[in-house]
Design a protein around this motif. Sequence first.
Motif, mmCIF file in Angstrom:
data_model
loop_
_atom_site.group_PDB
_atom_site.id
_atom_site.type_symbol
_atom_site.label_atom_id
_atom_site.label_comp_id
_atom_site.label_asym_id
_atom_site.label_seq_id
_atom_site.Cartn_x
_atom_site.Cartn_y
_atom_site.Cartn_z
ATOM 1 N N ALA A 123 0.823 -1.208 0.000
ATOM 2 C CA ALA A 123 0.000 0.000 0.000
ATOM 3 C C ALA A 123 0.853 1.251 0.000
ATOM 4 N N ILE A 124 1.944 1.203 0.770
ATOM 5 C CA ILE A 124 2.758 2.400 0.933
ATOM 6 C C ILE A 124 3.455 2.771 -0.372
ATOM 7 N N THR A 125 3.862 1.764 -1.152
ATOM 8 C CA THR A 125 4.526 2.059 -2.419
ATOM 9 C C THR A 125 3.555 2.671 -3.409
ATOM 10 N N HIS A 126 2.305 2.173 -3.379
ATOM 11 C CA HIS A 126 1.304 2.723 -4.280
ATOM 12 C C HIS A 126 1.057 4.197 -3.964
ATOM 13 N N SER A 127 0.790 4.494 -2.692
ATOM 14 C CA SER A 127 0.465 5.894 -2.393
ATOM 15 C C SER A 127 1.689 6.777 -2.598
ATOM 16 N N LEU A 128 2.881 6.241 -2.335
ATOM 17 C CA LEU A 128 4.087 7.047 -2.552
ATOM 18 C C LEU A 128 4.276 7.349 -4.035
ATOM 19 N N LEU A 185 8.862 2.654 3.810
ATOM 20 C CA LEU A 185 8.956 1.803 2.624
ATOM 21 C C LEU A 185 9.771 0.549 2.932
ATOM 22 N N GLU A 186 10.873 0.745 3.659
ATOM 23 C CA GLU A 186 11.733 -0.408 3.947
ATOM 24 C C GLU A 186 11.122 -1.312 5.010
ATOM 25 N N LEU A 187 10.437 -0.710 5.999
ATOM 26 C CA LEU A 187 9.751 -1.543 6.995
ATOM 27 C C LEU A 187 8.696 -2.407 6.314
#
Lengths: 177, 361, 115
Positions: B70-75, B101-103
Amino acid sequence: MFNFKKYRKKSPWILHYNAGSCNGCDIEILAALSPKYDLERFGVINTGNPKQSDIFLVTGPVTFRSRERLVELYTQMPEPKVVIALGSCTCTGGVFRDMYNVEDGIDRYIPVDVYIPGCAASPELIIDGIVKALDILEQKTKKMEKPLKLFQDASTKDGIINKRDCALKVGEKDEEN
Amino acid sequence: MKKTINIPLGSQHISLLEPVRFKFECENEKIVGVDSDVGFVHRGIEKACTTKFKYDGIGYVVARVCGLCAITHSLSYTVAIEELLNIEVTSKAKYLRILLLELDRIHSHMLCLSHTCENAGFEAMFMRIMGDRELIMEIQELLTGNRIQFDYINIGGVNRDINLEVATKIVNNLDRVKEKVMGYVDEFTNNWSLSLKFKRIGALSLDDAYKFNAIGPLARASGLNIDVRNEIKYLPYHEIGFKMQTHIDGDINARNIVRLNEILNSIEMCDNILAGIPEGEIQTKYKGKPNGESVVRFEAPRGELMYYVKANGTAMLERVRIKTPTFASIPAFSHIFMGENYADAPAILASFDPCLSCTAK
Amino acid sequence: MKKIKVTLLDIVEEIKSFYDYKKWHFLTINGVALQDNMLEVQWIFSKYETLEEIVIFYVEIQYEDIIPSIVNIIPSAIISQRELVDMFGVEVEGSAKGLYLDKDSIQMPLRGCLL
């Protein structure tokens, strides 16, 4: 605190189906089954076979292609069964509401007993929901074990007992009360 | 006389988290043909991005494409919009973005490793890795407020600041995870019964990896040097000690080793970030409406993620194209299945770490 | 980001002469709806181990035009082509319908996006 004796009789098995969710709730189910939250202490096992399961755990708003499979899985499960809608999008459609390939929530297709909100639902909520579902499962089992009440009128015409008519009658009586 | 049997895998199967259907054409035990159906989770997010939501809310909608990355998409979406609006994000916000992102990559890789073990029949290892994964989930919850769908990144910065208490907790937990991961490395390289299930099974050669445009850990396990973290200049990956992890075998074991090494590298990067996190604001003010088109790529846990955004100066966008990692790898998946035993199919499938809700959007 | 405009007739030749499978990474095929019933189709490539180098080939076509297939050059393009067929209702050589959409769902959802 809940009464352990009450639940010891049953070891409910879970059938999990993803009807188009984002994966978030699915991995929370895995997390709930894993050692920290340990759902398995309630006798719960995640199984892939609808014919052996008691609790139907559905995630996701129903997409067009998963409708048939959802209903098919539901009908293949033996009675008594409990359906849990896991996640906001399963309950109402959530963020996916009104998208073109989505039906808003699973209760358009199958009856739902427990709604678990949250995006994504946390493992604590999942455990709460499943414990509630066990309660409902117990009630449903008791209801099933009760003998069917046969009414004298209409159903015993000509000595032939029409079971479906009886069931309808029972339902009507319940509504009146 | 040639005789083949069709065996389906899915759409609902115990080894699958998500609905996908593979139809294997088998000759005795060997798979000779693969047919896949990936459209079970198609919801129509790309259209909703252009008709239902305004541009400043889409960052939270595209996070719902996939719960794991999810975090990569929103980023990716946010960076695309920031490029169009010419917003310069503070360096503190950038470092916090990389940290999360890394977590996310660590917990996603751990999930994949545990799932591969489960599908190979090693239930104890599954439980062990899932139990240790909670350490990462704990610090994600501390940092962002939620375990899975973070909604941490917004246009112009991040939503929550980090404080000393959280930073210490993260460092402590990462230390503990590092110890555990060292244990897994030992288990994955030396355990004899795991090696029977993983070594020389589901192999992809380097040439085929090039031909089928494989990405992510799948390609790196075959020795292909593709990692978007190496090819972008937006995030300062080279300052914090990024190292490309590759392997030459290309089988399931190689993928597991690449993932383990990436976890170790990510832990190192997180430690480096926390050691020197800069002071400053976490949010930049902006105004105006996006105009123009931009292409942004990021490395999701499963490989390369691409966003194409086209805007026309109003609050509604014209086009949002999401190219997700699993979507691009489906032809490579089908190629790998050829010639393998049907009994190995679930383990091979789990080693790809497929994300079908990404694929279908 | 470099955009190169080509025509529909020589897109296959252009990609064939451009694409070296050890140098260039094929990202995806993308469609963007334009005004007046036009569609922009993009073939997006990036270079391995190079900082931010993206090349986009694009054509502007009518919806009735048949798009040539590049599967012979890049085998993994098949899935992007099938998505294009589903999403815009255009015809691509050798790509079947029905990757995402069922018979009763809304057909060609992205076509009328501008309206």
